[in-house]
Design a protein around this motif. Structure first.
Motif, PDB file in Angstrom:
ATOM      1  N   ALA A  70     -27.216 119.950 -90.955  1.00 24.81           N
ATOM      2  CA  ALA A  70     -26.963 121.194 -90.224  1.00 24.81           C
ATOM      3  C   ALA A  70     -25.493 121.231 -89.794  1.00 24.81           C
ATOM      4  O   ALA A  70     -24.877 120.195 -89.573  1.00 24.81           O
ATOM      5  CB  ALA A  70     -27.866 121.290 -89.001  1.00 24.81           C
ATOM      6  N   PRO A  71     -24.928 122.422 -89.666  1.00 28.52           N
ATOM      7  CA  PRO A  71     -23.536 122.503 -89.206  1.00 28.52           C
ATOM      8  C   PRO A  71     -23.393 122.006 -87.773  1.00 28.52           C
ATOM      9  O   PRO A  71     -24.315 122.105 -86.972  1.00 28.52           O
ATOM     10  CB  PRO A  71     -23.218 123.994 -89.307  1.00 28.52           C
ATOM     11  N   ALA A  72     -22.221 121.476 -87.460  1.00 30.10           N
ATOM     12  CA  ALA A  72     -21.919 121.017 -86.099  1.00 30.10           C
ATOM     13  C   ALA A  72     -21.678 122.207 -85.176  1.00 30.10           C
ATOM     14  O   ALA A  72     -21.931 122.123 -83.982  1.00 30.10           O
ATOM     15  CB  ALA A  72     -20.700 120.102 -86.114  1.00 30.10           C
ATOM     16  N   TRP A  73     -21.193 123.319 -85.730  1.00 30.04           N
ATOM     17  CA  TRP A  73     -20.857 124.518 -84.971  1.00 30.04           C
ATOM     18  C   TRP A  73     -21.322 125.734 -85.763  1.00 30.04           C
ATOM     19  O   TRP A  73     -21.302 125.725 -86.993  1.00 30.04           O
ATOM     20  CB  TRP A  73     -19.343 124.615 -84.768  1.00 30.04           C
ATOM     21  N   SER A  74     -21.727 126.794 -85.073  1.00 26.42           N
ATOM     22  CA  SER A  74     -22.068 128.044 -85.758  1.00 26.42           C
ATOM     23  C   SER A  74     -21.894 129.213 -84.793  1.00 26.42           C
ATOM     24  O   SER A  74     -21.882 129.038 -83.582  1.00 26.42           O
ATOM     25  CB  SER A  74     -23.492 128.012 -86.305  1.00 26.42           C
ATOM     26  N   GLY A  75     -21.735 130.401 -85.364  1.00 25.00           N
ATOM     27  CA  GLY A  75     -21.539 131.577 -84.534  1.00 25.00           C
ATOM     28  C   GLY A  75     -21.439 132.832 -85.370  1.00 25.00           C
ATOM     29  O   GLY A  75     -21.910 132.880 -86.501  1.00 25.00           O
ATOM     30  N   GLU A  76     -20.786 133.841 -84.785  1.00 32.06           N
ATOM     31  CA  GLU A  76     -20.678 135.143 -85.440  1.00 32.06           C
ATOM     32  C   GLU A  76     -19.232 135.597 -85.487  1.00 32.06           C
ATOM     33  O   GLU A  76     -18.443 135.303 -84.586  1.00 32.06           O
ATOM     34  CB  GLU A  76     -21.512 136.180 -84.691  1.00 32.06           C
ATOM     35  N   LEU A  77     -18.913 136.347 -86.542  1.00 29.75           N
ATOM     36  CA  LEU A  77     -17.616 137.004 -86.663  1.00 29.75           C
ATOM     37  C   LEU A  77     -17.801 138.443 -86.228  1.00 29.75           C
ATOM     38  O   LEU A  77     -18.644 139.163 -86.774  1.00 29.75           O
ATOM     39  CB  LEU A  77     -17.101 136.921 -88.100  1.00 29.75           C
ATOM     40  N   GLU A  78     -17.044 138.863 -85.247  1.00 26.29           N
ATOM     41  CA  GLU A  78     -17.291 140.111 -84.528  1.00 26.29           C
ATOM     42  C   GLU A  78     -17.367 141.364 -85.384  1.00 26.29           C
ATOM     43  O   GLU A  78     -18.325 142.107 -85.316  1.00 26.29           O
ATOM     44  CB  GLU A  78     -16.211 140.304 -83.456  1.00 26.29           C
TER      45      GLU A  78
END
Length: 124
Positions: A70-78
């Motif tokens: 799994a990725p260490a970090w994840s999120g969204e691009l606005e």
């Protein structure tokens, strides 16, 4: 003929160059559109001192996962209706870096967000 590398929706993030220094952060309004920015002091190839202005395009959160893939970090691009994921990488010839992947928000690929805490902190 060798196959060309497809770099679309991929990226990498490395520690700053020795001449780069994070110096400021704040908001900048351009024609009524307010953006969060950071300012990095550096030099051109000819040694001229400069400040580069970078605009926020998204945010990533540290993942707590039991899945080692799994990725260490994840999120969204606005503004792009995209999600971003980052994996910590290390190779013999480079410092630690983040390998980045961008996907559509509605893709069925899921990012494991279980409960194991990863002790690695960014920056390096």
């Amino acid at each position: 003929m060798p196959e060309e590398y497809d770099n679309k929706n991929k990226g990498a993030a490395f520690p700053p160059f020795p001449d780069q220094e994070f110096i400021l952060s704040g908001k900048l309004d351009i024609d009524g559109d307010e953006k969060q920015c950071v300012y990095i002091k550096g030099e051109t190839a000819k040694g001229k001192h400069i400040i580069r202005i970078y605009q926020e395009i998204g945010i990533m959160f540290k993942n707590d996962s039991v899945n080692e893939n799994a990725p260490a970090w994840s999120g969204e691009l606005e503004q792009h209706n995209k999600k971003i994921a980052a994996w910590k990488r290390q190779s013999a010839n480079t410092p630690s870096f983040l390998s980045l992947a961008v996907n559509d928000r509605d893709e069925t690929k899921s990012i494991d967000q279980s409960t194991k805490t990863i002790d690695d902190d960014i920056p390096f």
